[in-house]
Design a protein around this motif. Sequence first.
Motif, PDB file in Angstrom:
ATOM      1  N   ALA A 318     -46.040 -13.395  21.079  1.00 52.69           N
ATOM      2  CA  ALA A 318     -46.592 -14.663  21.567  1.00 52.69           C
ATOM      3  C   ALA A 318     -47.449 -15.336  20.497  1.00 52.69           C
ATOM      4  O   ALA A 318     -47.619 -16.554  20.496  1.00 52.69           O
ATOM      5  CB  ALA A 318     -47.408 -14.418  22.824  1.00 52.69           C
ATOM      6  N   GLN A 319     -47.978 -14.530  19.565  1.00 54.60           N
ATOM      7  CA  GLN A 319     -48.773 -15.068  18.461  1.00 54.60           C
ATOM      8  C   GLN A 319     -47.897 -15.470  17.279  1.00 54.60           C
ATOM      9  O   GLN A 319     -48.412 -15.908  16.246  1.00 54.60           O
ATOM     10  CB  GLN A 319     -49.807 -14.027  18.002  1.00 54.60           C
ATOM     11  CG  GLN A 319     -50.877 -13.717  19.042  1.00 54.60           C
ATOM     12  CD  GLN A 319     -51.821 -12.617  18.577  1.00 54.60           C
ATOM     13  OE1 GLN A 319     -51.812 -11.498  19.101  1.00 54.60           O
ATOM     14  NE2 GLN A 319     -52.648 -12.916  17.590  1.00 54.60           N
ATOM     15  N   GLY A 320     -46.582 -15.305  17.451  1.00 51.69           N
ATOM     16  CA  GLY A 320     -45.648 -15.723  16.409  1.00 51.69           C
ATOM     17  C   GLY A 320     -45.349 -14.688  15.353  1.00 51.69           C
ATOM     18  O   GLY A 320     -44.782 -15.014  14.305  1.00 51.69           O
ATOM     19  N   ASP A 321     -45.719 -13.423  15.580  1.00 51.04           N
ATOM     20  CA  ASP A 321     -45.462 -12.372  14.596  1.00 51.04           C
ATOM     21  C   ASP A 321     -43.977 -12.027  14.564  1.00 51.04           C
ATOM     22  O   ASP A 321     -43.386 -11.657  15.592  1.00 51.04           O
ATOM     23  CB  ASP A 321     -46.275 -11.124  14.939  1.00 51.04           C
ATOM     24  CG  ASP A 321     -46.138 -10.041  13.890  1.00 51.04           C
ATOM     25  OD1 ASP A 321     -46.812 -10.134  12.848  1.00 51.04           O
ATOM     26  OD2 ASP A 321     -45.339  -9.112  14.109  1.00 51.04           O
ATOM     27  N   ALA A 322     -43.348 -12.154  13.401  1.00 52.48           N
ATOM     28  CA  ALA A 322     -41.905 -11.953  13.275  1.00 52.48           C
ATOM     29  C   ALA A 322     -41.494 -10.517  13.576  1.00 52.48           C
ATOM     30  O   ALA A 322     -40.479 -10.279  14.238  1.00 52.48           O
ATOM     31  CB  ALA A 322     -41.450 -12.337  11.868  1.00 52.48           C
ATOM     32  N   ALA A 323     -42.275  -9.543  13.088  1.00 54.38           N
ATOM     33  CA  ALA A 323     -41.937  -8.141  13.335  1.00 54.38           C
ATOM     34  C   ALA A 323     -42.006  -7.822  14.820  1.00 54.38           C
ATOM     35  O   ALA A 323     -41.184  -7.064  15.351  1.00 54.38           O
ATOM     36  CB  ALA A 323     -42.876  -7.231  12.556  1.00 54.38           C
ATOM     37  N   ALA A 324     -42.977  -8.414  15.521  1.00 57.08           N
ATOM     38  CA  ALA A 324     -43.106  -8.185  16.957  1.00 57.08           C
ATOM     39  C   ALA A 324     -41.953  -8.833  17.718  1.00 57.08           C
ATOM     40  O   ALA A 324     -41.457  -8.272  18.701  1.00 57.08           O
ATOM     41  CB  ALA A 324     -44.439  -8.740  17.446  1.00 57.08           C
ATOM     42  N   GLN A 325     -41.523 -10.004  17.289  1.00 60.50           N
ATOM     43  CA  GLN A 325     -40.381 -10.659  17.931  1.00 60.50           C
ATOM     44  C   GLN A 325     -39.128  -9.806  17.779  1.00 60.50           C
ATOM     45  O   GLN A 325     -38.345  -9.647  18.727  1.00 60.50           O
ATOM     46  CB  GLN A 325     -40.170 -12.045  17.312  1.00 60.50           C
ATOM     47  CG  GLN A 325     -41.267 -13.044  17.658  1.00 60.50           C
ATOM     48  CD  GLN A 325     -41.233 -14.289  16.793  1.00 60.50           C
ATOM     49  OE1 GLN A 325     -40.538 -14.327  15.769  1.00 60.50           O
ATOM     50  NE2 GLN A 325     -41.990 -15.308  17.189  1.00 60.50           N
ATOM     51  N   ASN A 326     -38.950  -9.224  16.589  1.00 56.61           N
ATOM     52  CA  ASN A 326     -37.818  -8.324  16.394  1.00 56.61           C
ATOM     53  C   ASN A 326     -37.958  -7.089  17.274  1.00 56.61           C
ATOM     54  O   ASN A 326     -36.992  -6.626  17.888  1.00 56.61           O
ATOM     55  CB  ASN A 326     -37.723  -7.900  14.923  1.00 56.61           C
ATOM     56  CG  ASN A 326     -36.701  -6.799  14.713  1.00 56.61           C
ATOM     57  OD1 ASN A 326     -35.500  -7.013  14.812  1.00 56.61           O
ATOM     58  ND2 ASN A 326     -37.181  -5.595  14.439  1.00 56.61           N
ATOM     59  N   ASN A 357     -37.316 -12.185   8.969  1.00 55.33           N
ATOM     60  CA  ASN A 357     -37.448 -10.753   9.230  1.00 55.33           C
ATOM     61  C   ASN A 357     -36.118 -10.045   8.988  1.00 55.33           C
ATOM     62  O   ASN A 357     -35.104 -10.364   9.599  1.00 55.33           O
ATOM     63  CB  ASN A 357     -37.918 -10.519  10.667  1.00 55.33           C
ATOM     64  CG  ASN A 357     -38.159  -9.053  10.959  1.00 55.33           C
ATOM     65  OD1 ASN A 357     -37.248  -8.318  11.306  1.00 55.33           O
ATOM     66  ND2 ASN A 357     -39.400  -8.615  10.797  1.00 55.33           N
ATOM     67  N   VAL A 358     -36.130  -9.060   8.116  1.00 52.88           N
ATOM     68  CA  VAL A 358     -34.900  -8.409   7.672  1.00 52.88           C
ATOM     69  C   VAL A 358     -34.252  -7.576   8.769  1.00 52.88           C
ATOM     70  O   VAL A 358     -33.022  -7.549   8.904  1.00 52.88           O
ATOM     71  CB  VAL A 358     -35.188  -7.555   6.414  1.00 52.88           C
ATOM     72  CG1 VAL A 358     -36.149  -6.430   6.730  1.00 52.88           C
ATOM     73  CG2 VAL A 358     -33.908  -7.008   5.810  1.00 52.88           C
ATOM     74  N   ASP A 359     -35.068  -6.899   9.593  1.00 55.61           N
ATOM     75  CA  ASP A 359     -34.505  -6.083  10.668  1.00 55.61           C
ATOM     76  C   ASP A 359     -33.832  -6.949  11.723  1.00 55.61           C
ATOM     77  O   ASP A 359     -32.801  -6.581  12.289  1.00 55.61           O
ATOM     78  CB  ASP A 359     -35.596  -5.218  11.308  1.00 55.61           C
ATOM     79  CG  ASP A 359     -36.090  -4.132  10.380  1.00 55.61           C
ATOM     80  OD1 ASP A 359     -35.293  -3.678   9.552  1.00 55.61           O
ATOM     81  OD2 ASP A 359     -37.270  -3.749  10.475  1.00 55.61           O
ATOM     82  N   ALA A 360     -34.422  -8.108  12.009  1.00 53.15           N
ATOM     83  CA  ALA A 360     -33.825  -9.017  12.984  1.00 53.15           C
ATOM     84  C   ALA A 360     -32.487  -9.545  12.480  1.00 53.15           C
ATOM     85  O   ALA A 360     -31.522  -9.684  13.247  1.00 53.15           O
ATOM     86  CB  ALA A 360     -34.780 -10.172  13.270  1.00 53.15           C
ATOM     87  N   GLN A 361     -32.405  -9.832  11.200  1.00 55.07           N
ATOM     88  CA  GLN A 361     -31.147 -10.309  10.618  1.00 55.07           C
ATOM     89  C   GLN A 361     -30.070  -9.235  10.725  1.00 55.07           C
ATOM     90  O   GLN A 361     -28.912  -9.521  11.066  1.00 55.07           O
ATOM     91  CB  GLN A 361     -31.379 -10.704   9.155  1.00 55.07           C
ATOM     92  CG  GLN A 361     -32.243 -11.943   9.006  1.00 55.07           C
ATOM     93  CD  GLN A 361     -32.792 -12.134   7.608  1.00 55.07           C
ATOM     94  OE1 GLN A 361     -32.705 -11.229   6.761  1.00 55.07           O
ATOM     95  NE2 GLN A 361     -33.363 -13.289   7.339  1.00 55.07           N
ATOM     96  N   PHE A 362     -30.465  -7.981  10.467  1.00 59.57           N
ATOM     97  CA  PHE A 362     -29.513  -6.875  10.618  1.00 59.57           C
ATOM     98  C   PHE A 362     -29.057  -6.745  12.065  1.00 59.57           C
ATOM     99  O   PHE A 362     -27.871  -6.582  12.353  1.00 59.57           O
ATOM    100  CB  PHE A 362     -30.150  -5.564  10.151  1.00 59.57           C
ATOM    101  CG  PHE A 362     -29.401  -4.341  10.598  1.00 59.57           C
ATOM    102  CD1 PHE A 362     -28.229  -3.959   9.972  1.00 59.57           C
ATOM    103  CD2 PHE A 362     -29.860  -3.574  11.664  1.00 59.57           C
ATOM    104  CE1 PHE A 362     -27.529  -2.839  10.396  1.00 59.57           C
ATOM    105  CE2 PHE A 362     -29.171  -2.459  12.090  1.00 59.57           C
ATOM    106  CZ  PHE A 362     -28.003  -2.087  11.456  1.00 59.57           C
ATOM    107  N   ASN A 363     -29.996  -6.797  13.004  1.00 61.95           N
ATOM    108  CA  ASN A 363     -29.657  -6.630  14.417  1.00 61.95           C
ATOM    109  C   ASN A 363     -28.738  -7.738  14.916  1.00 61.95           C
ATOM    110  O   ASN A 363     -27.815  -7.481  15.700  1.00 61.95           O
ATOM    111  CB  ASN A 363     -30.943  -6.577  15.249  1.00 61.95           C
ATOM    112  CG  ASN A 363     -31.692  -5.272  15.071  1.00 61.95           C
ATOM    113  OD1 ASN A 363     -31.088  -4.228  14.850  1.00 61.95           O
ATOM    114  ND2 ASN A 363     -33.012  -5.321  15.135  1.00 61.95           N
ATOM    115  N   LEU A 364     -28.977  -8.967  14.478  1.00 55.01           N
ATOM    116  CA  LEU A 364     -28.082 -10.066  14.858  1.00 55.01           C
ATOM    117  C   LEU A 364     -26.687  -9.839  14.290  1.00 55.01           C
ATOM    118  O   LEU A 364     -25.683 -10.061  14.969  1.00 55.01           O
ATOM    119  CB  LEU A 364     -28.647 -11.395  14.360  1.00 55.01           C
ATOM    120  CG  LEU A 364     -29.718 -12.050  15.231  1.00 55.01           C
ATOM    121  CD1 LEU A 364     -30.299 -13.275  14.524  1.00 55.01           C
ATOM    122  CD2 LEU A 364     -29.135 -12.458  16.583  1.00 55.01           C
TER     123      LEU A 364
END
Length: 650
Positions: A318-326, A357-364
């Motif tokens: 909710a604070q916009g942290d990319a790692a948390a969103q992933n 965020n690199v992990d989010a890109q991998f997951n997508l």
Amino acid sequence: STSLPGSSSSPPVGSPAKGSVGAAELDSSGPDAASAPAGETAAFNKTAKIEELLKEAAELRFARRVDDEEEDFAKKMFPKVAEAEGLGSAEATALRGELYLLGEGVPANLTLAMRHLQAAADRGNPRGQLHLAFLYDWGMHRASPGVKGKDEPLALLHYYFAAVGGQPEAQMVLGYRHLYGAGVPKSCNAAIKYYSKVAQQVVVHHAEKSIAKPIELVRLSDDKARANKLEETEDVIQYYQHSADNGNADAQVALGQLNFYGARGVAQNTERAAEYFRAAAAQGNAAAKSNLAQMHIQGLGVQESNKTAFKYFQEAAAQGDAAAQNGLGFMYLHGYGTKQDHQKAIKYFKMSSEQGNVDAQFNLGAMYFAGMGIDVDYGAALQYFTLAGHQGHIRSLFNLAQMHINGLGTVQSCPIAVKLFKSVSERGPWARALSTAHRDYLRGDYHSAFIKYSRAADQGYELAQSNAAWMLEREIGYEPTDKNDVALLHLQRAAVQGNVDAHRVIGDHYYYGLSKAPNFEEAAKHYTLAGEQKNAHANFNLGFMHQHGIGLPFDLHLAKRFYDLALESSPEAYIPVQLALFGLQVHALFLRLKGYYESWQDGTVDPKKKKKKAATPEKDSTDAGSSGTSSTKTTTSSNNQTGDAAPVSW
């Protein structure tokens, strides 16, 4: 195969799979010491003891700090290796040979290294074969009586045996050699055969490892990085400690990460890391909340709790942290701490991916590839894997290689696939040798540092090739009799892999004749290759060579152009370039006066007569011809007089 390892079913890096096999489950599948016959029980206990001793020895080696005393280290480690060897371990014999080779805990002794490594290799030990091959490849086996010169065929034979035995470093050596045709036939398919095996091991290793400790890579040619002493790092850590104690949330997060990974000389301590993260999270720091959530998922330093992890991820996201969103997307993807929802997973992954965020890109990429909550789209999967791969994401690089092999979402390409597999292979645990080599360099153990860099250079690490050459040129560490030739070979291999400055140094080798007779044309060729990539030193040298007609046509205008390019490439070149430009003006003035004097000597110019305001075409033609003749003479004279000149370096 369309089933990519580490894609649809595996979590992102830093979030290992739930319900993984534990130690108790592994024990139950092996021999039961309580019910087995006495002979088998004794053998089982002996094997277990050997493994325990070697594991402890390995932990001591890689946990060693720059300021550890050599004697203390030897007392701790050597008894364990000796005990394992006494129990009949060929691996311990090979390790002991390696320690003699490196001079770790004992004085370096190539004769004893050869003896132990040969004994281990004779028993079929892959580690012994690997290091024995290295000794034969670089002629270090000459410590043995009656042996002279390198023995590349025997080295390749031992590398092959080690590779067949599953030694990843040997597989990398052969993969690299086949990729570039170094002493073996050049073959992309053969290179892939070796690199794909190593890459698969790396993917598995990182999937199983809860915490992937970062590997610190240092280029010795970088003065600032090379001299990064441990005391300076400790000063920075003390500054963070002081700031954290005064309530600075960013410092608390930094110390939490150092303790979590065990980096920069800080011992790994997940419980202490959690304390720092909690202190920062209490102040509302989003990064701290995200880190705490990751730790609760894995149960590292805190109690394992999906519910708590989900709460922290929600707050930080909710604070916009990319790692948390992933992380939140990951929870929705697998139904951890909440109801499984692929659409929400995609939503949060995309939000995180847009922030890089690199992990989010991998997951997508994995979801598009497998069609999880979305239509299968190999093109989109390739796009997201590529974005993550550019940031060094291991499983993304591996999946990209697989897609290029099979032509999924792109055309089939062996050259691209093998480079990707090579990149993954170089991120395995054996890459720690690059960190320990620099540690040895800082300790003043140059012999060990050089051997480690040289072994990694054989495995295809460009950084190691550059560093080994740098040490050879400065006569630091082990000094082979043909050190200039060996340095040039390392530089040539580094240049082929894209090291621009390596071309410049190769140019120096040819210019000064460090390996053979000077070859100015070859020097100019490599300076040009480096200069095209805006290497200031190379452009400066090209300017010098044009100014004096050495290996390049005499041309003062081109000389000035290259001096200007050197200044454009690096502000540090200002002083040497200004001096060179001043010298260029003096050179040009000298040539004018010389040409005028020679024309007067020939009688074509009378200094007592006044020059006419306008010259006839015939006169212009005569003057032009005279000027051309003078330039020709000057060029020849310049070549003859300054052929031994050396480019100015700064």
